[in-house]
Write a protein that holds these residues in place. Structure first.
Motif, PDB file in Angstrom:
ATOM      1  N   GLY A   1       0.842  -1.197   0.000  1.00 45.30           N
ATOM      2  CA  GLY A   1       0.000   0.000   0.000  1.00 45.30           C
ATOM      3  C   GLY A   1       0.870   1.237   0.000  1.00 45.30           C
ATOM      4  O   GLY A   1       1.755   1.397  -0.841  1.00 45.30           O
ATOM      5  N   ASP A   2       0.638   2.108   0.988  1.00 45.48           N
ATOM      6  CA  ASP A   2       1.457   3.317   1.073  1.00 45.48           C
ATOM      7  C   ASP A   2       2.616   3.147   2.050  1.00 45.48           C
ATOM      8  O   ASP A   2       3.239   4.127   2.453  1.00 45.48           O
ATOM      9  CB  ASP A   2       0.590   4.518   1.488  1.00 45.48           C
ATOM     10  N   ARG A   3       2.910   1.900   2.397  1.00 44.74           N
ATOM     11  CA  ARG A   3       4.019   1.630   3.310  1.00 44.74           C
ATOM     12  C   ARG A   3       5.151   0.925   2.574  1.00 44.74           C
ATOM     13  O   ARG A   3       4.916   0.079   1.708  1.00 44.74           O
ATOM     14  CB  ARG A   3       3.566   0.764   4.492  1.00 44.74           C
ATOM     15  N   LEU A   4       6.383   1.266   2.926  1.00 48.35           N
ATOM     16  CA  LEU A   4       7.571   0.590   2.416  1.00 48.35           C
ATOM     17  C   LEU A   4       8.193  -0.181   3.576  1.00 48.35           C
ATOM     18  O   LEU A   4       8.881   0.388   4.426  1.00 48.35           O
ATOM     19  CB  LEU A   4       8.563   1.607   1.841  1.00 48.35           C
ATOM     20  N   LYS A   5       7.921  -1.483   3.622  1.00 44.11           N
ATOM     21  CA  LYS A   5       8.435  -2.315   4.712  1.00 44.11           C
ATOM     22  C   LYS A   5       9.903  -2.635   4.466  1.00 44.11           C
ATOM     23  O   LYS A   5      10.283  -3.122   3.396  1.00 44.11           O
ATOM     24  CB  LYS A   5       7.632  -3.611   4.804  1.00 44.11           C
ATOM     25  N   ILE A   6      10.719  -2.385   5.484  1.00 46.37           N
ATOM     26  CA  ILE A   6      12.152  -2.647   5.370  1.00 46.37           C
ATOM     27  C   ILE A   6      12.402  -4.134   5.612  1.00 46.37           C
ATOM     28  O   ILE A   6      12.241  -4.627   6.723  1.00 46.37           O
ATOM     29  CB  ILE A   6      12.958  -1.804   6.386  1.00 46.37           C
ATOM     30  N   ILE A   7      12.785  -4.847   4.555  1.00 45.79           N
ATOM     31  CA  ILE A   7      13.051  -6.279   4.654  1.00 45.79           C
ATOM     32  C   ILE A   7      14.520  -6.528   4.940  1.00 45.79           C
ATOM     33  O   ILE A   7      14.875  -7.365   5.767  1.00 45.79           O
ATOM     34  CB  ILE A   7      12.622  -7.006   3.366  1.00 45.79           C
ATOM     35  N   ASP A   8      15.405  -5.801   4.265  1.00 49.82           N
ATOM     36  CA  ASP A   8      16.835  -5.890   4.542  1.00 49.82           C
ATOM     37  C   ASP A   8      17.426  -4.498   4.475  1.00 49.82           C
ATOM     38  O   ASP A   8      17.243  -3.784   3.483  1.00 49.82           O
ATOM     39  CB  ASP A   8      17.530  -6.812   3.526  1.00 49.82           C
ATOM     40  N   GLY A   9      18.108  -4.098   5.524  1.00 50.36           N
ATOM     41  CA  GLY A   9      18.714  -2.771   5.576  1.00 50.36           C
ATOM     42  C   GLY A   9      18.372  -2.014   6.834  1.00 50.36           C
ATOM     43  O   GLY A   9      18.792  -0.862   7.010  1.00 50.36           O
ATOM     44  N   GLN A  10      17.615  -2.658   7.744  1.00 48.89           N
ATOM     45  CA  GLN A  10      17.202  -1.963   8.963  1.00 48.89           C
ATOM     46  C   GLN A  10      18.401  -1.462   9.763  1.00 48.89           C
ATOM     47  O   GLN A  10      18.385  -0.335  10.281  1.00 48.89           O
ATOM     48  CB  GLN A  10      16.369  -2.898   9.847  1.00 48.89           C
ATOM     49  N   GLN A  11      19.448  -2.273   9.872  1.00 43.00           N
ATOM     50  CA  GLN A  11      20.604  -1.891  10.688  1.00 43.00           C
ATOM     51  C   GLN A  11      21.275  -0.635  10.133  1.00 43.00           C
ATOM     52  O   GLN A  11      21.598   0.301  10.882  1.00 43.00           O
ATOM     53  CB  GLN A  11      21.605  -3.044  10.760  1.00 43.00           C
ATOM     54  N   ARG A  12      21.450  -0.596   8.805  1.00 39.95           N
ATOM     55  CA  ARG A  12      22.117   0.555   8.189  1.00 39.95           C
ATOM     56  C   ARG A  12      21.222   1.795   8.187  1.00 39.95           C
ATOM     57  O   ARG A  12      21.686   2.912   8.456  1.00 39.95           O
ATOM     58  CB  ARG A  12      22.535   0.187   6.755  1.00 39.95           C
ATOM     59  N   ILE A  13      19.941   1.608   7.909  1.00 39.90           N
ATOM     60  CA  ILE A  13      19.027   2.754   7.898  1.00 39.90           C
ATOM     61  C   ILE A  13      18.920   3.366   9.291  1.00 39.90           C
ATOM     62  O   ILE A  13      18.970   4.592   9.457  1.00 39.90           O
ATOM     63  CB  ILE A  13      17.640   2.337   7.372  1.00 39.90           C
ATOM     64  N   THR A  14      18.771   2.519  10.303  1.00 39.22           N
ATOM     65  CA  THR A  14      18.650   3.036  11.670  1.00 39.22           C
ATOM     66  C   THR A  14      19.913   3.778  12.079  1.00 39.22           C
ATOM     67  O   THR A  14      19.852   4.855  12.695  1.00 39.22           O
ATOM     68  CB  THR A  14      18.378   1.882  12.649  1.00 39.22           C
ATOM     69  N   THR A  15      21.082   3.229  11.723  1.00 31.68           N
ATOM     70  CA  THR A  15      22.343   3.909  12.044  1.00 31.68           C
ATOM     71  C   THR A  15      22.435   5.238  11.311  1.00 31.68           C
ATOM     72  O   THR A  15      22.888   6.246  11.885  1.00 31.68           O
ATOM     73  CB  THR A  15      23.532   3.007  11.684  1.00 31.68           C
ATOM     74  N   ALA A  16      21.993   5.277  10.048  1.00 29.54           N
ATOM     75  CA  ALA A  16      21.991   6.537   9.297  1.00 29.54           C
ATOM     76  C   ALA A  16      21.091   7.574   9.974  1.00 29.54           C
ATOM     77  O   ALA A  16      21.429   8.765  10.034  1.00 29.54           O
ATOM     78  CB  ALA A  16      21.534   6.285   7.863  1.00 29.54           C
ATOM     79  N   LEU A  17      19.956   7.120  10.492  1.00 32.39           N
ATOM     80  CA  LEU A  17      19.051   8.048  11.189  1.00 32.39           C
ATOM     81  C   LEU A  17      19.705   8.614  12.447  1.00 32.39           C
ATOM     82  O   LEU A  17      19.465   9.777  12.814  1.00 32.39           O
ATOM     83  CB  LEU A  17      17.750   7.333  11.546  1.00 32.39           C
ATOM     84  N   LEU A  18      20.543   7.813  13.122  1.00 29.27           N
ATOM     85  CA  LEU A  18      21.252   8.311  14.299  1.00 29.27           C
ATOM     86  C   LEU A  18      22.268   9.381  13.907  1.00 29.27           C
ATOM     87  O   LEU A  18      22.413  10.400  14.597  1.00 29.27           O
ATOM     88  CB  LEU A  18      21.953   7.160  15.020  1.00 29.27           C
TER      89      LEU A  18
END
Length: 479
Positions: free
Chosen positions: A84-101
């Protein structure tokens, strides 16, 4: 910007800034848009200082390169499922979360819209944010001479975004690649596989929290043991990979618990039962409260419950050592005698597999007695071989003696004990000295059993060893 678009798959090359530019992703020149979110069944954010330091060192090295035409820093691929209007993170959560930090430090007002609910993720996020702030403030020695965080520019970081229309397609990518950071274990992949097969969000949360409450090394260990038991079936034997073959072990776990599980979603379990006829009545008795180890498994709850039950059993038998259902003598024996020292690591693992198989068949009934006789047969390899016991020797022993089958397929405990007592071996006098591995093994036995003699005696009279050992076991059981 390069993009490949089909009905089921979109692949785009973009910058990290374009992925994280707004609270709702809208990558230019593509149909990729929506709110990034972490599915309930994903494992927690688990990066620590080791992974952070590796990323920071790589970025610092990239920043130090003064070449004018150097390419963008490549952070790997991110796999997303468009729901739908969501993009579920299947692989990359560790890198995306670190980038957000990192973004939080450089742009404190930035908000991604991603919600973190997992308690372990929140704990690690708080710790890592504090650590990265220390790096930014030059409080970490290794990064005192650089401005790696303040000079991080997401417009100069390139990623490949893979967006699929279905979860199945997303996990085809997810289960066949690792893109750096914390390597996915086989147990991580099978957990995600079966959680996504569950339709109820409430049950997904329950199953995910149940797994996350258990130490990850215990999960991986018991899943490997369960796979060995299911492979070591003499009707259709499969060779389990050796412990150094990490990729082979991972593939074996994935094959057994994802590829070979049925997609009918039926939650059917099989138990061992006996029916007693008494005064014309038929009384059914469950011989064990645990599921049959080699039963067929279905995707979803059926497999997750099966594995969780045996993870719990492993902790009861070998970790907690205080369960009221089990004779304290069993725990004392494990503590004083069963270990992986002096060339017996693979024997200890086989002993644990055998005990799990026994309890799955007969429950905790006569467990201490069975444990001693199982130990005698398994650890016979320690004294009947002239060298330390290798992994291939253990596998051959299991195959030649149909060892797991003989535990699971007997009808009574007495039948199993007779098989174990009739097992014959000979004491090998090679390296049978006080300061060598056989001497250490005999000293361990002498510290628990009465009636055994020093290793020097059995070097001269090897035929007496097993006779003395069997008598010592019988005496110990009698108390």
């Amino acid at each position: 910007m390069k993009t490949l678009i089909s009905n089921d798959l979109q692949v785009a090359s973009c910058t990290l800034q374009q992925l994280l530019d707004t609270t709702r992703v809208a990558i230019p020149s593509t149909n990729i848009k929506g709110q990034l979110m972490i599915p309930e069944y994903q494992r927690p954010y688990v990066w620590g200082e080791k992974q952070l330091n590796r990323l920071l060192n790589d970025m610092a090295e990239y920043q130090a390169d003064q070449a004018v035409d150097k390419p963008l820093y490549y952070l790997g691929s991110i796999i997303l499922h468009q729901d739908g209007d969501r993009l579920k993170i299947i692989d990359g959560q560790q890198r995306i979360t670190t980038a957000l930090l990192l973004q939080k430090i450089n742009q404190p007002a930035y908000k991604s819209g991603i919600v973190f609910n997992n308690s372990l993720s929140i704990k690690n996020i708080k710790y890592n944010l504090s650590y990265l702030k220390s790096v930014h403030n030059k409080e970490i020695f290794d990064f005192r001479d650089c401005e790696v965080i303040s000079q991080t520019d997401f417009d100069k970081i390139n990623i490949t975004v893979v967006v699929t229309s279905t979860e199945d397609l997303a996990y085809t990518f997810f289960e066949t690649q690792n893109t750096g950071g914390v390597r996915l274990d086989g147990s991580d992949i099978l957990k995600a596989h079966h959680l996504r097969a569950i339709t109820s969000k409430k049950i997904v949360n329950y199953q995910a929290k149940r797994w996350e409450s258990i130490a990850s090394e215990n999960v991986e260990n018991i899943v490997q043991q369960l796979t060995k038991i299911r492979f070591w079936d003499n009707r259709h034997w499969k060779n389990f990979p050796f412990y150094r073959d990490r990729d082979g072990i991972k593939e074996a776990l994935i094959e057994e618990f994802t590829v070979n599980t049925k997609n009918d979603f039926q939650d059917i379990s099989f138990y061992y039962s006996a029916v007693k006829k008494e005064h014309g009545r038929l009384l059914q008795m469950h011989e064990s409260s645990y599921k049959q180890l080699k039963q067929p498994l279905s995707n979803g709850n059926n497999t997750l419950d099966y594995i969780s039950d045996y993870i719990n059993l492993y902790e009861v038998l070998f970790k907690k050592a205080n369960d009221y259902r089990i004779d304290d003598s069993f725990f004392e024996f494990n503590e004083k005698v069963v270990h992986g020292w002096y060339g017996t690591l693979f024997l200890k693992e086989l002993y644990q597999v055998a005990i799990i198989a026994y309890v799955s068949r007969f429950g905790f009934y006569r467990l201490f007695e069975a444990a001693l006789w199982l130990y005698r047969v398994i650890y016979s390899m320690r004294v009947s071989m002239g060298r330390n016991v290798r992994e291939d020797s253990v596998y051959k022993f299991v195959y030649d003696n149909q060892f797991i089958d003989n535990i699971l397929e007997v009808y009574t405990v007495d039948e199993l004990l007779l098989f174990l007592k009739k097992f014959h071996y000979e004491f090998n006098t090679d390296n049978a000295e006080e300061n060598k591995s056989k001497g250490h093994h005999l000293n361990t036995l002498n510290g628990y059993f009465e009636g055994l003699k020093p290793v020097d005696y059995y070097r001269e009279s090897p035929r007496d060893f097993d006779k003395d050992f069997m008598q010592s076991i019988a005496n110990r059981i009698k108390g």
